[in-house]
Design a protein around this motif. Structure first.
Motif, PDB file in Angstrom:
ATOM      1  N   THR A  99       0.753  -1.227  -0.007  1.00  0.00           N
ATOM      2  CA  THR A  99       0.157   0.024   0.038  1.00  0.00           C
ATOM      3  C   THR A  99       0.910   1.390   0.037  1.00  0.00           C
ATOM      4  O   THR A  99       2.013   1.199   0.316  1.00  0.00           O
ATOM      5  N   ARG A 100       0.358   2.294  -0.561  1.00  0.00           N
ATOM      6  CA  ARG A 100       0.977   3.718  -0.472  1.00  0.00           C
ATOM      7  C   ARG A 100       0.315   4.803   0.721  1.00  0.00           C
ATOM      8  O   ARG A 100       0.525   5.632   1.010  1.00  0.00           O
ATOM      9  N   ASP A 101      -0.773   3.747   1.387  1.00  0.00           N
ATOM     10  CA  ASP A 101      -1.382   4.460   2.587  1.00  0.00           C
ATOM     11  C   ASP A 101      -0.380   4.514   3.896  1.00  0.00           C
ATOM     12  O   ASP A 101      -0.364   3.379   4.246  1.00  0.00           O
ATOM     13  N   GLY A 102       0.225   5.690   4.285  1.00  0.00           N
ATOM     14  CA  GLY A 102       1.240   5.683   5.214  1.00  0.00           C
ATOM     15  C   GLY A 102       0.558   6.013   6.777  1.00  0.00           C
ATOM     16  O   GLY A 102       1.268   6.575   7.533  1.00  0.00           O
ATOM     17  N   ARG A 103      -0.757   6.186   6.947  1.00  0.00           N
ATOM     18  CA  ARG A 103      -1.355   6.290   8.153  1.00  0.00           C
ATOM     19  C   ARG A 103      -1.444   5.106   8.914  1.00  0.00           C
ATOM     20  O   ARG A 103      -1.777   4.209   8.776  1.00  0.00           O
ATOM     21  N   LEU A 104      -0.375   5.171   9.931  1.00  0.00           N
ATOM     22  CA  LEU A 104       0.133   3.907  10.724  1.00  0.00           C
ATOM     23  C   LEU A 104      -0.372   4.398  12.227  1.00  0.00           C
ATOM     24  O   LEU A 104      -0.686   5.376  12.503  1.00  0.00           O
ATOM     25  N   GLN A 105      -0.585   3.311  13.000  1.00  0.00           N
ATOM     26  CA  GLN A 105      -1.129   3.432  14.486  1.00  0.00           C
ATOM     27  C   GLN A 105      -0.098   2.240  15.158  1.00  0.00           C
ATOM     28  O   GLN A 105       0.302   1.159  14.674  1.00  0.00           O
ATOM     29  N   ILE A 106      -0.103   2.599  16.261  1.00  0.00           N
ATOM     30  CA  ILE A 106       0.566   1.457  17.293  1.00  0.00           C
ATOM     31  C   ILE A 106      -0.503   0.704  18.096  1.00  0.00           C
ATOM     32  O   ILE A 106      -1.323   1.476  18.917  1.00  0.00           O
ATOM     33  N   GLY A 107      -0.656  -0.747  17.983  1.00  0.00           N
ATOM     34  CA  GLY A 107      -1.694  -1.479  18.842  1.00  0.00           C
ATOM     35  C   GLY A 107      -1.327  -1.544  20.199  1.00  0.00           C
ATOM     36  O   GLY A 107      -0.113  -1.110  20.664  1.00  0.00           O
ATOM     37  N   VAL A 108      -2.266  -1.932  20.800  1.00  0.00           N
ATOM     38  CA  VAL A 108      -1.959  -1.837  22.211  1.00  0.00           C
ATOM     39  C   VAL A 108      -0.901  -3.166  22.517  1.00  0.00           C
ATOM     40  O   VAL A 108      -0.234  -3.186  23.768  1.00  0.00           O
ATOM     41  N   ASP A 109      -0.760  -4.050  21.623  1.00  0.00           N
ATOM     42  CA  ASP A 109       0.328  -5.035  21.858  1.00  0.00           C
ATOM     43  C   ASP A 109       1.631  -4.661  21.189  1.00  0.00           C
ATOM     44  O   ASP A 109       2.811  -5.268  21.204  1.00  0.00           O
ATOM     45  N   GLY A 110       1.782  -3.307  20.711  1.00  0.00           N
ATOM     46  CA  GLY A 110       3.089  -2.761  20.222  1.00  0.00           C
ATOM     47  C   GLY A 110       3.417  -2.953  18.847  1.00  0.00           C
ATOM     48  O   GLY A 110       4.280  -2.379  18.308  1.00  0.00           O
ATOM     49  N   ILE A 111       2.491  -3.697  17.954  1.00  0.00           N
ATOM     50  CA  ILE A 111       2.620  -4.072  16.813  1.00  0.00           C
ATOM     51  C   ILE A 111       2.404  -2.694  15.931  1.00  0.00           C
ATOM     52  O   ILE A 111       1.079  -2.176  15.929  1.00  0.00           O
ATOM     53  N   LEU A 112       3.233  -2.352  15.115  1.00  0.00           N
ATOM     54  CA  LEU A 112       2.869  -1.150  14.215  1.00  0.00           C
ATOM     55  C   LEU A 112       1.807  -1.669  12.981  1.00  0.00           C
ATOM     56  O   LEU A 112       2.003  -2.630  12.276  1.00  0.00           O
ATOM     57  N   ARG A 113       0.612  -0.750  13.095  1.00  0.00           N
ATOM     58  CA  ARG A 113      -0.123  -1.315  11.980  1.00  0.00           C
ATOM     59  C   ARG A 113      -0.720  -0.286  10.952  1.00  0.00           C
ATOM     60  O   ARG A 113      -0.515   0.868  11.461  1.00  0.00           O
ATOM     61  N   SER A 114      -1.268  -0.909   9.818  1.00  0.00           N
ATOM     62  CA  SER A 114      -1.885   0.182   8.988  1.00  0.00           C
ATOM     63  C   SER A 114      -3.244   0.872   9.482  1.00  0.00           C
ATOM     64  O   SER A 114      -3.629   0.396  10.476  1.00  0.00           O
ATOM     65  N   ILE A 115      -3.780   1.832   8.969  1.00  0.00           N
ATOM     66  CA  ILE A 115      -4.941   2.450   9.499  1.00  0.00           C
ATOM     67  C   ILE A 115      -6.271   1.346   9.544  1.00  0.00           C
ATOM     68  O   ILE A 115      -7.151   1.462  10.233  1.00  0.00           O
ATOM     69  N   GLU A 116      -6.087   0.119   8.631  1.00  0.00           N
ATOM     70  CA  GLU A 116      -7.012  -0.841   8.667  1.00  0.00           C
ATOM     71  C   GLU A 116      -6.775  -1.961   9.616  1.00  0.00           C
ATOM     72  O   GLU A 116      -7.258  -3.185   9.675  1.00  0.00           O
ATOM     73  N   GLY A 117      -5.599  -1.755  10.285  1.00  0.00           N
ATOM     74  CA  GLY A 117      -5.367  -2.779  11.482  1.00  0.00           C
ATOM     75  C   GLY A 117      -4.247  -3.757  11.110  1.00  0.00           C
ATOM     76  O   GLY A 117      -3.969  -4.983  11.666  1.00  0.00           O
ATOM     77  N   ASN A 118      -3.833  -3.778   9.843  1.00  0.00           N
ATOM     78  CA  ASN A 118      -3.034  -4.901   9.250  1.00  0.00           C
ATOM     79  C   ASN A 118      -1.357  -4.570   9.687  1.00  0.00           C
ATOM     80  O   ASN A 118      -1.146  -3.448   9.741  1.00  0.00           O
ATOM     81  N   PRO A 119      -0.668  -5.354  10.295  1.00  0.00           N
ATOM     82  CA  PRO A 119       0.630  -5.381  10.772  1.00  0.00           C
ATOM     83  C   PRO A 119       1.458  -4.942   9.503  1.00  0.00           C
ATOM     84  O   PRO A 119       1.353  -5.243   8.366  1.00  0.00           O
TER      85      PRO A 119
END
Length: 241
Positions: A99-119
């Motif tokens: 993907t080119r969508d670079g909106r990231l997030q950090i899950g409560v488990d610390g895994i860096l995920r995409s905006i859709e929740g994919n690692p």
């Protein structure tokens, strides 16, 4: 030539319908970050060669445009825009996608995920794990991630072969039919932290296409009605004879 004319017009309408679907999908995703527009490549198809060949319009072949979208600054430390032609790797239910969508997030488990929740993956296709309490990350051009001055991971940047066919997954993800390779040269490729890439869709161009397709469809429909009228008249005359 009345019947072939009807078939030619019908093939034209089918091609226009296919084009209309792609334009509608593009318009619906104009605000989707990292979205790549649908395009259609049309070819004519000669079904009856000879002195007076009959040429039909094919329904076209869909492909995903790789043209870059506009970059917008957000100031968010978990947003990254990709410089160059690379892609982020993400783990989905359908396997690895890009993907080119670079909106990231950090899950409560610390895994860096995409905006859709994919690692989000590193260059070895492994998930990236950060410290949820480690503060805002700093991301360098080559994807190296730091928290509190300590390196904690590296974003993977992947190159998809130019001749690979792309299929869609999720909002803006793609799955190529060829192997994507990690990018190693960051002279012209890399990440820009605090920015997001928008869809590569030109709203004015898509609306213009929509108007053109609608007019062409109406013109083809009018032609079909005229051809059908001639056919009916011919049948009546043959019946009278």
């Amino acid at each position: 030539m009345v019947v072939p004319s009807l078939y030619v017009s019908l093939s034209g309408q089918m091609a226009l319908e296919r084009r209309l679907e792609t334009v509608a999908r593009n318009v619906a995703n104009m605000e989707t970050a990292g979205y790549r527009a649908d395009e259609v490549k049309f070819d004519s198809l000669v079904k009856r060669p000879g002195k007076d060949p009959v040429t039909f319009a094919s329904t076209g072949e869909n492909y995903i445009s790789r043209q870059a979208g506009a970059i917008k600054q957000t100031g968010n430390s978990l947003d990254v825009a990709i410089e160059g032609s690379g892609w982020l790797g993400i783990q989905t239910g359908n396997g690895v996608a890009y993907t080119r969508d670079g909106r990231l997030q950090i899950g409560v488990d610390g895994i860096l995920r995409s905006i859709e929740g994919n690692p989000v993956l590193d260059s070895g296709n492994a998930p990236i794990i950060l410290d949820p309490l480690g503060g805002p990350p700093e991301i360098s051009k080559d994807g190296t991630i730091y928290q509190e001055g300590r390196q904690v991971g590296v974003l993977g940047l992947f190159s998809i072969p130019e001749d690979a066919k792309l299929s869609r997954t999720g909002n803006s993800g793609v799955i190529p039919d060829a192997i994507a390779e990690p990018v190693l040269d960051f002279a012209e490729n890399g990440f820009a932290q605090g920015f997001v890439e928008g869809a590569n869709i030109n709203p004015i161009s898509e609306i213009t296409k929509l108007i053109t397709i609608t007019r062409a469809f109406e013109s083809t429909n009018s032609m079909m009605q005229s051809v059908e009228s001639i056919r009916q008249q011919t049948i009546r005359k043959l019946g009278e004879g």
